[in-house]
Structures are given as C-alpha cells and as structure tokens.
Write an enzyme that holds these catalytic residues in place. Structure first.
Site, PDB file in Angstrom:
ATOM      1  N   GLU A   1       4.798  18.205  42.692  1.00 34.00           N
ATOM      2  CA  GLU A   1       3.749  17.948  41.710  1.00 34.00           C
ATOM      3  C   GLU A   1       2.742  16.906  42.191  1.00 34.00           C
ATOM      4  OE1 GLU A   1       6.941  18.372  41.074  1.00 34.00           O
ATOM      5  OE2 GLU A   1       6.909  20.209  39.888  1.00 34.00           O
TER       6      GLU A   1
ATOM      7  N   HIS B   1      12.835  21.699  29.221  1.00 35.05           N
ATOM      8  CA  HIS B   1      11.756  22.664  29.014  1.00 35.05           C
ATOM      9  C   HIS B   1      11.166  22.511  27.617  1.00 35.05           C
ATOM     10  CE1 HIS B   1      14.093  24.391  32.321  1.00 35.05           C
ATOM     11  NE2 HIS B   1      12.960  24.885  32.728  1.00 35.05           N
TER      12      HIS B   1
END
Ligand code: TPP
Ligand code: MG
Length: 743
Positions: A473, A543
């Site tokens: 990321e 999530h």
C-alpha cells in the site's frame, strides 16, 4: 564572424595536453567543486555558530557528504533531471544552483525561505526552479515518490497530449515539464535502507526499468546505531545485488573524482533506458548526527580520527595542490571569498523578514481551486447518451434508473479518463488482466477490481493507464504522490480500508502536507479510492473497519463519504478535477445496494465538496450522518414518523472534510435537538467533533443534550449476531431518536 577551420581532433588533443583530464572532469570543474564543497562546509559551520548564539533553531550538517553532492550535480543535469535529496545533500543543492543565502534564510525560518517559508527545519531542501522536490523529516519516504516521479516522466513522453493545460480543473494550475530522457536522483543514508519503503522502491524501479539513481550515502551510522545493526552483513550493496536491470557501484564517496566517474556511469545507464542504478558511497560523518547529538557518547576518538583522515574537503584541497591545479594562494583566495560571502549572507538572512502568524493557514489547500465553489455544482443530465470510450457501452442500460453506486463510479472513472489523459488508475487487482495477451486473445473477460469498480477500464484505455501494483500500500500511495507532484492525476485504489495502514506514513507525513510544507511550491492533487465499512454479514475484523476520523484529523486531506450512487458520481468527479488530495471512501455495502440507485447523470455531473444533503426535512430533531448509516437512519426516521408522529430532519453530510457546518447549524436552530450517527466505534470518532461544535456554538439553541449513536468500542466480529450487536442498527437509531424527541 571569421572562423578558422581547425581539425576538432587536433584541438581536443592540444587541450588535453595542457589540462589534464580527471575521469572527464577538467581542472576548472575541480576548482569549482572545491569552492562548492568548501562553501557547503562553511554554511554548516556558520549555522552551528548561529545555533549556539540561539539565532537559528536547529542544524543538520552535510559534512563529510560533500564530494557526493558535487559529483552528482556534475553527472546529472540541473533543472532537467529531478532530485529527491535528503538532509545531508547541502553540497548537491549548492552545486545544482541553490545559494548559501537561500539556505541561511531557511536556517532562520525567513518568510521567503525558498524551501518552506519558515515551515520546515533547515536542510529540508526544496527548490522548484531546480527540480529539487520538497522532502520531509521522515527517513525514506522520498524514495517511492522518486519512483512515481520517474514513472510520470516516462508517461508524459508516451502521452505528450497529457501535458496540455485545461481550464476549469486542476490542470489550469499544474504545469508539466518533461524531457523524455530525464533521470530521477534519490538519496538516503545507510540507516534508511532498513525502511520497508526502500525495498518497495527498489523492487518497482527494477521491475519497470525506471531511470532512477539510488544514492546511498553510507556514513556507517544512523544517529548512534552502526551499520552492522541495520544491515545484515553490514553491507547494503551485497543485499541488493540480486535486483535485475540495475547498474551497481560501490565507491569511496569522499573522493569527488571517483564519485563523479561512478555517478556518470550510473547516469549513462539510466539515460540510455537500461534501468535504474544503485550507487553505494562510503562517506564519513565528521560532526555528530545533528546539534542535538553528541557522538562522543558512542564513538571513540580512534574511530573519529580515522574518519577525519578521509575528510573530503581537505582531501580535495590536497589533490588540487598535488596536481598543481591550484597553489596555496589560489586555495586561500577561494576560501577567503567564500568566508566573506557567507558572512555577508548570514547577516542578510538574519535581517530577512519572518513569516506572519496570520499566514499559517495559507496553502493547507489549493489557493487556486476551491472544490466547494458553485462551479463544482452542476445539474444531472439523465438523458445523456452512453459515453463509454470504447463506444461499446449500451445506452439503454445506462439510461436505466437502476444504476448502482458501483456502476456510476465505474462510469465516472471512464468519463474522466476519456476527458483527461493525465488520469491513470492503479492499485491491487484493478486491472482487467496484467497478462494482457489473454485479453487480446479474448480467452478471458478480465477482473477489474475485487469489487469490479474498475472493470473494463484497462481494456478501454490501455495497460499504461490502468495497471496492477504490487501488494504494497505504501508503494501505491508513495508512487502516486510522486506522479501527482509532476502533474499526473493518479486515481488509485486501496482495496480495503483495513489495509490502508502500510501507507500511513505517506498518508499522514507526506501527501496532505506537500503543499503547506513547501509554501505552495509543490502540490500533489490525487484521488485515493478506498473500499470501507461493514454490515457485510461475515466481514469480520479485517473487512469491516471504518476510521474516517483518523484522516479528517489530517490537515490538507479532503475526505468524502457518499451514501448513494448519484452523490458518488458527482463527488468522484469533483475529486478528480480538484486541486487537492482526496480520500474517497466507498462503502462496500452500498456498492450494489437497492437504496440510492440512480440513472447515469452524464459526463459532467458534479457535487461540490462540503455541501450536505437534506435527505428528509423535519421539525422535531436533527439527525446528522453519512455513509451506510444514512439508509438505516432513514428507515428509523420513517418508522418514528409513522408510529409516533415525530418529524426528523435527516442530514447526509456526504463530505467529511470540509463539512457543511451551515447545514447543521440551520437545522439544529430549527429543531433544537441533535443526534449524530456514524458507523465507526463511538469514542473519539467523527461525531465527537460535530457534537463538540454543536455544544460550543449552538448551546443556546438546544433543548436536549447532543446525542451520538455509533458502533461499540470494539472491532467488528465475524458471527452475524455479534456484528449486529456491534454496528449501529436501524433499531438503535430508532430508540435514540425517540428518546431524544421525548427529552
Ligand atoms: C521514519 C523515521 N524514523 C526515525 C527518524 C529519526 N531519525 C532522523 S535521522 C535518523 C538516522 C538516519 O540515519 P541514516 O539513514 O544513516 O542517515 P544519516 O543521518 O546517517 O546521513 C533517525 C533515526 C526519522 N526522521 N524518520
Ligand atoms: Mg548514516
């Protein structure tokens, strides 16, 4: 003008006879190098003196690293190549064309310090005219940005139309320059090679064969930590030697002639398009790490004396004398001139005006383009025909009133990519297929994102505009920042908000603050799309996270959080066209929800930032919310109206920074009751700020305490029974609204 014809070869020979050539450097270049190296050391010494007199506030020296700086400037092209230096690169900046007077204005924090206008510590170089890009104090964050810078240069040479300016969006204020064969130089210390971002950058530079010179200036210490603690085996060259496509050099970085020869070979490799180069230079650190450090606490005299014997400044002086390039008189003359100049520069810098306190808010955001302005408010054109760039979109399907948020985000990306060639998309899994031959052979359909938001874009716009990143990321955000600094408009994707954290250094210490810390010399407007949120039935801890307040707490970053398809399209378009970095939060649960679907609103539909929407007008209490809580709050409000005749005014903020205080205030003044609802865990969340402001500024209008409904102060659990208990439900909202109405 009369010309004499001379055989150029003869001419060269006679010059070479008269003036010896040192790895391609002339005597005059070496004399100039000495002047710069000596100046660099004397600026350090002057700053140290001023620090002791408390006239400057911090000092970081480039002592011991000077030979690398002059060599790099000689091997590269000032104001042509791009530079991501680090704080020891004073001599590099001087050799590129910065002046001691500019540096001393940085040391005193003068208003016209060209690097930051008094906002950053000294030695945090930024010189726009020289392509020296603003750097921070965080070690290693410059490296991935340098990768993005090099990628941008390559992109512009393949897409020259993308360099054009355009009115009405960020391009109006963002000049692009590229040369086609420019090199990006990035430097760092030995300790900084321990940072993960360093390895991510090597990997991408190698894989993409980018023209980047990594210059590791190894002075064997990172403050007090010696190199063998940082680097397995004590030698970084050995560890990186396996990366393909690199040209490697390991050199004595205290000798400018050796350093020049190595950097020249490195530059030739890069400029020829063969790939990146890695120059590992062994240098010294004759002064302590900074003026806050005393190296005698961890380095014995013997080690310090051994370093002193390799000091590049006396070393070059001896070389010039030995080679007969300068005699003692010549040396003395240079040194005297430099001393006098720096004395005069220091006196002038001390008299330079300092920045005024009222300027502190300047350049947190673009001073040129205000995304809250009416120009960003356009009406939807629902009848507009399909605008897909591949011409294959189905108009009938697009006119359907049932476009989901996912559909309209995809359509908006498509429109903007067609409109603006600077827009590129990358991230994890965003491409249709990296092995594009499968697409060409039509043996696969293509993926286009784990939620399919970028589906079809690679097929429509090509693999250099839509591509997969490594699973890293920081790599995504760091590279995008470098690209945006050069004028590209990356619209990158972070696959799940839960995994944004490896990029946090780039998101907190770099991207949002580039404009402010460089006093508007640089900026990096880009868009980060992030899939966020829970209510997934099984999303569990990793999530389901929210956490938007962590980013609204970062000045310089716009934060958007739409609750329906139409707003998502309008806000995403504003995000792409605007001149600030934008975090665009997309709720996964809303991607394909029945709630909030819309027909395609046309290729120019925009919603301005900072404008809330009144989802439902009401008179008895105000509910302020956003994202996936909007449909839940609406359900609760309708039930309350039905069952108890309570009239709720429901406000969807849509944009969290800036947020629409006027809409909140107007509503609370009318209803006298306020409830803030958000999906993130309750304590320290986004609603706390809104509640505090209402309590502070609307106290006299309140008939009841300000209330919040949010998730429990836990993460989100997997088992649906737990998930329901943790996340705020319509029933929780109903209860809280009822209580507030009855207060
Ligand atoms: C990410 C980060 N961690 C810690 C620091 C504090 N710090 C500043 S410089 C430094 C040492 C850097 O050593 P090296 O990379 O070898 O460069 P040198 O100063 O020796 O030239 C440290 C730990 C920082 N600025 N950034
Ligand atoms: Mg070091």
């Amino acid at each position: 003008m009369a010309t004499t014809k001379v055989d150029p070869k003869l001419n060269e020979l006679s010059i070479a006879k008269k003036a010896k050539n040192y790895q391609g450097l002339t005597s005059q270049q070496l004399i100039d190098a000495y002047r710069i190296m000596f100046s660099s050391r004397r600026v350090d010494d002057r700053e140290i003196l001023l620090k002791r007199q408390q006239k400057v506030f911090f000092q970081i020296s480039g002592a011991g690293h000077e030979a690398m700086g002059v060599a790099a400037a000689l091997a590269l092209k000032p104001a042509y190549d791009w530079f991501y230096p680090y704080y020891r690169d004073r001599a590099l900046c001087l050799a590129l064309g910065a002046t001691p007077y500019e540096m001393l204005r940085g040391a005193v924090g003068a208003a016209d310090d060209p690097s930051s206008g008094g906002r950053q510590m000294p030695s945090h170089w930024a010189f726009k005219r020289l392509n020296v890009v603003t750097q921070s104090s965080a070690t290693g964050t410059q490296i991935l940005q340098a990768i993005g810078c090099a990628e941008a240069g390559r992109y512009f040479s393949r897409h020259p139309n993308a360099t054009q300016k355009a009115e009405g969006d960020y391009r109006q204020f963002k000049d692009v320059q590229f040369r086609g064969d420019e090199i990006t130089y990035v430097s760092l210390g030995d300790g900084t090679t321990s940072e993960g971002e360093f390895w991510e950058a090597l990997n991408t530079a190698s894989n993409l064969r980018l023209p980047v010179i990594f210059c590791v200036q190894d002075n064997e210490y990172a403050i007090s930590v010696p190199v063998e603690v940082q680097t397995s085996g004590g030698n970084i060259s050995r560890l990186v030697s396996g990366f393909p496509n690199f040209h490697f050099e390991e050199i004595d970085g205290t000798d400018p002639v050796v350093a020049y020869a190595a950097l020249k070979r490195a530059a030739d490799h890069c400029r020829a398009g063969h790939g990146p180069a890695f120059v590992h230079a062994h240098v010294i650190r004759p002064y302590s790490h900074s003026l806050s450090d005393d190296e005698r606490l961890y380095r014995p005299d013997s080690e310090r004396q051994a370093d002193a014997a390799r000091d590049p400044v006396p070393r070059l002086q001896m070389f010039l004398l030995r080679e007969g390039i300068l005699d003692e008189k010549g040396i003395n003359k240079i040194e005297k001139e430099v001393e006098e100049q720096i004395q005069a520069d220091a006196d002038r810098a001390l008299a330079a005006p300092v920045p005024q306190p009222e300027t502190i808010y300047n350049f947190v955001y673009s001073p040129d383009l205000d995304p809250t302005a009416p120009s960003f408010e356009t009406q939807p054109a629902f009848a507009a025909p399909e605008t897909a760039a591949d011409g294959k979109g189905s108009a009938a399907q697009n006119r359907s009133p049932n476009k989901t948020m996912a559909d309209l985000i995809n359509a908006t990306l498509r429109d903007e990519m067609r409109r603006d060639e600077r827009v590129i998309i990358f991230g994890e899994d965003v491409a249709d297929a990296s092995r594009e031959e499968y697409l060409k052979q039509k043996v696969i359909k293509g993926k286009g994102g784990v939620f399919k938001l970028t589906s079809g874009l690679q097929i429509a716009f090509g693999s250099d505009r839509v591509f997969n990143s490594p699973l890293a990321e920081a790599n995504i955000i760091g590279r995008a920042t470098g690209m945006a600094t050069r004028g590209l408009k990356p619209v990158v994707e972070i696959q799940f908000f839960d995994y944004i954290w490896p990029a946090m250094m780039q998101l907190r210490d770099e991207l949002p603050i580039i404009r402010w810390r460089s006093n508007n010399a640089f900026s990096a407007p880009l868009v980060i799309r992030v899939a966020i949120g829970g209510y997934l039935t099984g999303g569990a801890i990793y999530h389901s996270q929210c956490g938007e307040s962590i980013f609204t707490h970062t000045p310089g970053l716009r934060v958007v959080f739409p609750s329906n398809a139409l707003d998502a399209a309008g806000l995403l378009r504003t995000a792409i066209r605007c001149d600030d970095p934008v975090l665009f939060l997309e709720h996964k649960r809303l991607y394909r929800e029945t709630y909030g679907r819309s027909p395609y609103p046309g290729p120019d539909y925009m919603v301005p930032f900072g404008k809330a929407k009144v989802v439902q007008p009401g008179t008895d209490l105000t509910v302020i919310t956003y994202g996936a809580v909007v449909p839940r709050a609406l359900q609760a409000a309708q039930k309350l109206e039905r069952e108890h005749h309570v009239s709720v005014e429901l406000i969807d903020l849509r944009c969290l920074n800036p947020f629409d205080w006027e809409a909140i205030a107007a509503s609370v003044k009318k209803t006298n009751r306020a409830l803030i609802a958000y999906e993130d865990s309750l304590s320290w969340g986004y609603g706390a700020e809104i509640a505090a402001r209402i309590a502070d500024q609307l106290f006299h209008h309140l008939d009841a305490p300000v209330k919040r409904v949010a998730a429990t102060d836990t993460f989100v659990a997997y088992q649906p029974i737990l998930e329901n208990a943790i996340l705020p439900q319509a029933s929780d909202l109903f209860r809280a609204m009822k209580e507030l109405a009855e207060f």
